[in-house]
Write a protein that holds these residues in place. Structure first.
Motif, PDB file in Angstrom:
ATOM      1  N   CYS A   1      11.772 -43.438  72.051  1.00  0.00           N
ATOM      2  CA  CYS A   1      12.681 -42.645  72.895  1.00  0.00           C
ATOM      3  C   CYS A   1      12.900 -41.260  72.297  1.00  0.00           C
ATOM      4  O   CYS A   1      12.886 -40.256  73.010  1.00  0.00           O
ATOM      5  CB  CYS A   1      14.026 -43.358  73.057  1.00  0.00           C
ATOM      6  N   GLU A   2      13.088 -41.209  70.995  1.00  0.00           N
ATOM      7  CA  GLU A   2      13.328 -39.909  70.346  1.00  0.00           C
ATOM      8  C   GLU A   2      12.104 -39.017  70.447  1.00  0.00           C
ATOM      9  O   GLU A   2      12.196 -37.831  70.754  1.00  0.00           O
ATOM     10  CB  GLU A   2      13.744 -40.118  68.885  1.00  0.00           C
ATOM     11  N   LYS A   3      10.932 -39.609  70.206  1.00  0.00           N
ATOM     12  CA  LYS A   3       9.695 -38.841  70.255  1.00  0.00           C
ATOM     13  C   LYS A   3       9.470 -38.212  71.631  1.00  0.00           C
ATOM     14  O   LYS A   3       8.991 -37.088  71.739  1.00  0.00           O
ATOM     15  CB  LYS A   3       8.537 -39.780  69.895  1.00  0.00           C
ATOM     16  N   HIS A   4       9.840 -38.943  72.690  1.00  0.00           N
ATOM     17  CA  HIS A   4       9.566 -38.465  74.044  1.00  0.00           C
ATOM     18  C   HIS A   4      10.803 -37.903  74.759  1.00  0.00           C
ATOM     19  O   HIS A   4      10.742 -37.600  75.945  1.00  0.00           O
ATOM     20  CB  HIS A   4       8.966 -39.603  74.889  1.00  0.00           C
ATOM     21  N   GLY A   5      11.923 -37.811  74.049  1.00  0.00           N
ATOM     22  CA  GLY A   5      13.143 -37.273  74.655  1.00  0.00           C
ATOM     23  C   GLY A   5      13.691 -38.134  75.785  1.00  0.00           C
ATOM     24  O   GLY A   5      14.101 -37.627  76.830  1.00  0.00           O
ATOM     25  N   LEU A   6      13.704 -39.454  75.592  1.00  0.00           N
ATOM     26  CA  LEU A   6      14.177 -40.378  76.641  1.00  0.00           C
ATOM     27  C   LEU A   6      15.513 -40.994  76.251  1.00  0.00           C
ATOM     28  O   LEU A   6      15.796 -41.201  75.069  1.00  0.00           O
ATOM     29  CB  LEU A   6      13.154 -41.500  76.848  1.00  0.00           C
ATOM     30  N   HIS A   7      16.311 -41.292  77.259  1.00  0.00           N
ATOM     31  CA  HIS A   7      17.562 -42.012  77.003  1.00  0.00           C
ATOM     32  C   HIS A   7      17.253 -43.484  76.725  1.00  0.00           C
ATOM     33  O   HIS A   7      16.378 -44.073  77.363  1.00  0.00           O
ATOM     34  CB  HIS A   7      18.482 -41.960  78.225  1.00  0.00           C
ATOM     35  N   LEU A   8      18.021 -44.065  75.821  1.00  0.00           N
ATOM     36  CA  LEU A   8      17.893 -45.496  75.532  1.00  0.00           C
ATOM     37  C   LEU A   8      19.170 -46.200  75.979  1.00  0.00           C
ATOM     38  O   LEU A   8      20.264 -45.898  75.490  1.00  0.00           O
ATOM     39  CB  LEU A   8      17.657 -45.696  74.025  1.00  0.00           C
ATOM     40  N   ILE A   9      19.031 -47.101  76.952  1.00  0.00           N
ATOM     41  CA  ILE A   9      20.166 -47.888  77.457  1.00  0.00           C
ATOM     42  C   ILE A   9      19.884 -49.347  77.115  1.00  0.00           C
ATOM     43  O   ILE A   9      18.873 -49.905  77.539  1.00  0.00           O
ATOM     44  CB  ILE A   9      20.307 -47.725  78.992  1.00  0.00           C
ATOM     45  N   GLU A  10      20.750 -49.963  76.334  1.00  0.00           N
ATOM     46  CA  GLU A  10      20.528 -51.358  75.926  1.00  0.00           C
ATOM     47  C   GLU A  10      21.244 -52.303  76.895  1.00  0.00           C
ATOM     48  O   GLU A  10      22.459 -52.211  77.051  1.00  0.00           O
ATOM     49  CB  GLU A  10      21.094 -51.605  74.522  1.00  0.00           C
ATOM     50  N   ASP A  11      20.500 -53.206  77.509  1.00  0.00           N
ATOM     51  CA  ASP A  11      21.114 -54.232  78.356  1.00  0.00           C
ATOM     52  C   ASP A  11      21.489 -55.414  77.453  1.00  0.00           C
ATOM     53  O   ASP A  11      20.626 -56.187  77.016  1.00  0.00           O
ATOM     54  CB  ASP A  11      20.135 -54.664  79.469  1.00  0.00           C
ATOM     55  N   CYS A  12      22.788 -55.502  77.181  1.00  0.00           N
ATOM     56  CA  CYS A  12      23.308 -56.519  76.246  1.00  0.00           C
ATOM     57  C   CYS A  12      23.993 -57.679  76.965  1.00  0.00           C
ATOM     58  O   CYS A  12      24.805 -58.388  76.365  1.00  0.00           O
ATOM     59  CB  CYS A  12      24.302 -55.867  75.292  1.00  0.00           C
TER      60      CYS A  12
END
Ligand SMILES: *Cc1c(COP(=O)(O)O)cnc(C)c1O
Length: 372
Positions: free
Chosen positions: A147-158
């Protein structure tokens, strides 16, 4: 013996005075929407996690939708998620107007296979939503790096991983947001629909809080148009009453999982759950695999053991996603997985007699089957 798949009644009976008192207080104080019981749960849950913010919402599905919506994800965007989950994870992507893009699962841990992620990323990709499935954490560090490398948001489904951990970090503390469901059968369950979002981002927390409450932080001051997705007072009070028991309940699940492991290891063609090294699997579900799944499920049912399948059809193969034109070959692991998985009874109040009965029934199935 009759063994249900989950047993919410026995949990209620084990803490009945606390629950009855919680419900009575909300009614006596008529604190039905918003108010002190919702605030109390919000504070307790965020401090149990060590997160800066908890945004209470109506359910775990809205938690995912609201996260994406307030991250400005919408038409023209793509969001990547796993081929094996409950439909909330992908239907919310479509609700924002974005396109769901599915990635196959890891053959060992059944969570999103991060090695396939980069191939699925396009210039339109905005976010990745991994699911910590069955209580087992994804390789969240590897996903975060991508995500950091590609500039993406990370949303964790917990929704299935309350208080699961990887390398000492709880599920839900790595992404920009993490989403929780308190559906009654989840590891921390309300007595109706309920959910929340965790985040350490102050301005995002404020936006999500507004959006979930008609775009307002104060009555009649609507900064944006929002939706009605509030956690109600009764559910909040019930969750606050249950929260002190969550570690004990998670430990009980882990101990039941190890009893199943000990009793079922080497039986028939069974594949037992494999716990990712360095992780705490919270065993929302104990999922075994066998090529004789349908026969075994039927046999267990005939002998009083209720089981379930999570999930009988992988998301991209569902009728709802026919328009995306996927085939089984696009998801070889998830499509084989759906035909072999079986979820055995799992809840904190299960005991060793029941686990022995279930395991013995499974053994007798294989004996009969091999003989026959
Ligand atoms: C239960 C669940 C949800 C949705 O939660 P609700 O509270 O039922 O809306 C989302 N994702 C996963 C993986 C779930 O298991």
């Amino acid at each position: 013996m009759k063994i249900p798949f989950v047993d919410l009644k026995s949990q209620y009976l084990s803490i009945q005075p606390a629950i009855d008192e919680a419900i009575k207080s909300v009614i006596t104080d008529t604190a039905f929407i918003g108010g002190k019981y919702v605030n109390e749960f919000k504070n307790e849950f965020q401090s149990a996690y060590g997160a800066r913010h908890c945004v209470p919402v109506a359910n775990g599905t809205d938690a995912i939708y609201i996260s994406m919506k307030m991250l400005n994800i919408g038409p023209g965007d793509e969001v990547i998620t796993t081929a094996s989950s409950w439909i909330s994870t992908s239907e919310t992507i479509s609700q924002t107007g974005a396109k769901p893009v599915f990635v196959d699962i890891d053959p060992k841990y059944y969570t999103l296979n991060h090695e396939l992620l980069e191939k699925a990323i396009t210039p339109r990709t905005k976010a990745i939503i991994p699911v910590h499935l069955y209580g087992q954490m994804c390789d969240i560090e590897a996903i975060k790096s991508i995500c950091e490398k590609h500039g993406l948001h990370l949303i964790e489904d917990c929704a299935q991983s309350h208080f699961s951990e990887l390398n000492g970090v709880k599920a839900g503390l790595t992404g920009i947001t993490s989403t929780f469901s308190f559906y009654p059968g989840k590891n921390l369950g309300a007595y109706g629909d309920a959910g929340c979002i965790l985040t350490n981002d102050d301005s995002l927390a404020e936006k999500m809080t507004m959006y979930a409450n008609h775009g307002a932080l104060k009555k009649h001051e609507h900064f944006i148009e929002g939706i009605n997705s509030r956690l109600d007072g009764l559910q909040a009070a019930i969750l606050t009453a249950k929260l002190p028991y969550i570690n004990e309940w998670t430990d009980a699940r882990i101990s039941h999982a190890s009893s199943y492991d000990n009793k079922l290891r080497g039986v028939g063609d069974l594949k037992l759950p494999v716990v990712r090294p360095g992780s705490k699997h919270s065993f929302h579900l104990y999922v075994i695999k066998t090529s004789l799944r349908d026969k075994l499920k039927k046999y267990l049912g005939q002998n009083g053991v209720e089981t379930a399948i999570h999930y009988p059809v992988a998301l991209p193969l569902m009728e709802a996603y026919k328009y995306l034109g996927y085939s089984k070959e696009d998801f070889p692991v998830a499509s084989a997985h759906q035909d072999e998985i079986l979820s055995l009874p799992m809840y904190p109040e299960l005991d060793d007699d029941k686990i022995t009965f279930i395991s013995d029934t499974i053994k007798s199935f294989y004996e009969a089957n091999l003989a026959g």
